[in-house]
Write an enzyme that holds these catalytic residues in place. Structure first.
Site, PDB file in Angstrom:
ATOM      1  N   HIS A 128       0.854  -1.187   0.062  1.00  0.00           N
ATOM      2  CA  HIS A 128       0.053  -0.049   0.050  1.00  0.00           C
ATOM      3  C   HIS A 128       0.770   1.214  -0.005  1.00  0.00           C
ATOM      4  O   HIS A 128       0.408   2.269  -0.086  1.00  0.00           O
ATOM      5  CB  HIS A 128      -0.899   0.082   1.248  1.00  0.00           C
ATOM      6  CG  HIS A 128      -1.719  -0.861   1.438  1.00  0.00           C
ATOM      7  ND1 HIS A 128      -2.906  -1.193   0.236  1.00  0.00           N
ATOM      8  CD2 HIS A 128      -2.028  -1.844   2.293  1.00  0.00           C
ATOM      9  CE1 HIS A 128      -3.572  -2.347   0.601  1.00  0.00           C
ATOM     10  NE2 HIS A 128      -3.322  -2.726   1.745  1.00  0.00           N
ATOM     11  N   HIS A 167      -6.151  -7.448   0.074  1.00  0.00           N
ATOM     12  CA  HIS A 167      -6.608  -6.172  -0.216  1.00  0.00           C
ATOM     13  C   HIS A 167      -5.817  -5.562  -1.567  1.00  0.00           C
ATOM     14  O   HIS A 167      -4.685  -6.377  -1.799  1.00  0.00           O
ATOM     15  CB  HIS A 167      -5.800  -5.107   0.848  1.00  0.00           C
ATOM     16  CG  HIS A 167      -6.416  -5.623   2.431  1.00  0.00           C
ATOM     17  ND1 HIS A 167      -5.826  -6.297   3.304  1.00  0.00           N
ATOM     18  CD2 HIS A 167      -7.554  -5.018   2.667  1.00  0.00           C
ATOM     19  CE1 HIS A 167      -6.587  -6.528   4.347  1.00  0.00           C
ATOM     20  NE2 HIS A 167      -7.698  -5.704   3.998  1.00  0.00           N
ATOM     21  N   ASP A 252      -3.936 -12.705   4.049  1.00  0.00           N
ATOM     22  CA  ASP A 252      -5.475 -12.293   4.756  1.00  0.00           C
ATOM     23  C   ASP A 252      -6.546 -12.629   3.783  1.00  0.00           C
ATOM     24  O   ASP A 252      -7.676 -12.630   4.159  1.00  0.00           O
ATOM     25  CB  ASP A 252      -5.363 -10.906   5.073  1.00  0.00           C
ATOM     26  CG  ASP A 252      -4.619  -9.844   4.058  1.00  0.00           C
ATOM     27  OD1 ASP A 252      -4.375 -10.597   2.961  1.00  0.00           O
ATOM     28  OD2 ASP A 252      -4.517  -8.705   4.245  1.00  0.00           O
TER      29      ASP A 252
HETATM   30 ZN   LIG Z   1      -3.802  -7.171   3.269  1.00  0.00          ZN
END
Ligand SMILES: [Zn+2]
Length: 315
Positions: A128, A167, A252
């Protein structure tokens, strides 16, 4: 894990060997909020699991050192302003730099033919982190820095980054959005943090077609994510013909994660790993460096990493 390379042993069959890149120093990284789920317990769970796994042939243990030119390589991805901000914000700037250095160590181990592939168990994660700022739990974009290092130091032209974290890797997308030399492929949940990763975002200018986002729904199973890899990644990679593959290995997306709601199992991660290995075998002499991103159910994270490593080290 063995601690040294032993050229005289039966481990001469290096073409099938995997490095495990880890430093105890990663345990000391302090995220900004003390109650963050991105804690040292994540790596402790992985280490316990790997030590009890008794892989044969054993993993090659690589203790990363600070790369003498790490700031030069970080600056290929992040602005000076970003680097200064990390200096101010992060309690553990040195550890953030060491995490990026670890990816370079993994790459060197593969490029020097000491191993075929490597897994870097690092904190903090990276996908990120933007050009101009830290984001989420991420400070420096480890895989993006690795991609630029492969191009600059090792003179490789085309890098494939595969991201199976729950994500979307918005920082990685941004880093290469106009760049046809890096193909970024991500499966993720669109509605989750950071709420980016639309399928329509395919790159811009010369980079158009080199950014592939595959949003998947809540409850995504092994079959669904594997279908995305077989139907979308494999043909794209065959067209691209990468010289090296980096994996943003976030777990995740595993069943039971605290931050994710996909249902991918350990067997699913083994098969995802196998698909990426098949691409690497076909196009780039099996060269892969996999880098830990998310994964917040400690037990689940550890068993998914074990499954990933068990597959990586197979012929
Ligand atoms: Zn993640």
């Amino acid at each position: 894990m063995e601690t040294t390379d032993n050229p005289g042993s039966a481990d001469n069959k290096r073409e099938h060997r995997t490095a495990f890149v880890f430093s105890e120093k990663f345990l000391r990284h302090q995220p900004l909020a003390s109650d963050d789920v991105e804690s040292s317990s994540r790596l402790k769970a992985i280490i316990r699991k790997i030590e009890s796994a008794q892989f044969y042939p054993p993993l090659l243990s690589v203790e990363p050192e600070m790369h003498p030119e790490i700031c030069k390589y970080i600056e290929l991805v992040h602005s000076r302003e970003h680097i200064d901000r990390v200096e101010m914000q992060a309690h553990s700037t040195i550890i953030c730099r060491l995490a990026a250095s670890a990816i370079l160590s993994g790459i060197d181990a593969v490029m020097e033919n000491r191993v075929k592939n490597a897994f870097c168990a690092v904190r903090p994660p990276g996908h990120h982190a933007f050009d101009k700022g830290p984001f989420g739990f991420c400070y420096f974009n480890n895989v993006a820095i690795g991609a630029r290092y492969l191009q600059k130091k090792w003179k490789l032209k085309k890098i494939l980054i595969v991201d199976w974290d729950f994500h979307h890797g918005n920082g990685t997308e941004e880093a290469f959005y106009d760049d046809p030399s890096v193909l970024y492929f991500s499966t993720h949940k669109l509605e989750a943090f950071p709420r980016t990763g639309l399928r329509e975002r395919q790159g811009i200018g010369e980079g158009f077609g080199f950014n592939i986002n595959i949003p998947l729904p809540c409850g995504t199973t092994d079959r669904e994510i594997l279908d995305a890899y077989k139907e979308e990644l494999v043909p794209a990679a065959d067209n691209f013909r990468p010289d090296f593959i980096l994996i943003s290995a976030g777990f995740d997306s595993r069943k039971g994660d605290l931050l994710g709601d996909f249902d991918v199992t350990d067997a699913g991660f083994s098969r995802l790993t196998g698909i990426v290995m098949d691409i690497a075998a076909k196009h780039c002499s099996s060269r892969i460096v996999s880098v830990l991103e998310g994964g917040y159910n400690f037990k689940g994270l550890a068993s998914a990493v074990e499954a990933h490593l068990a597959t990586l080290r197979q012929p």
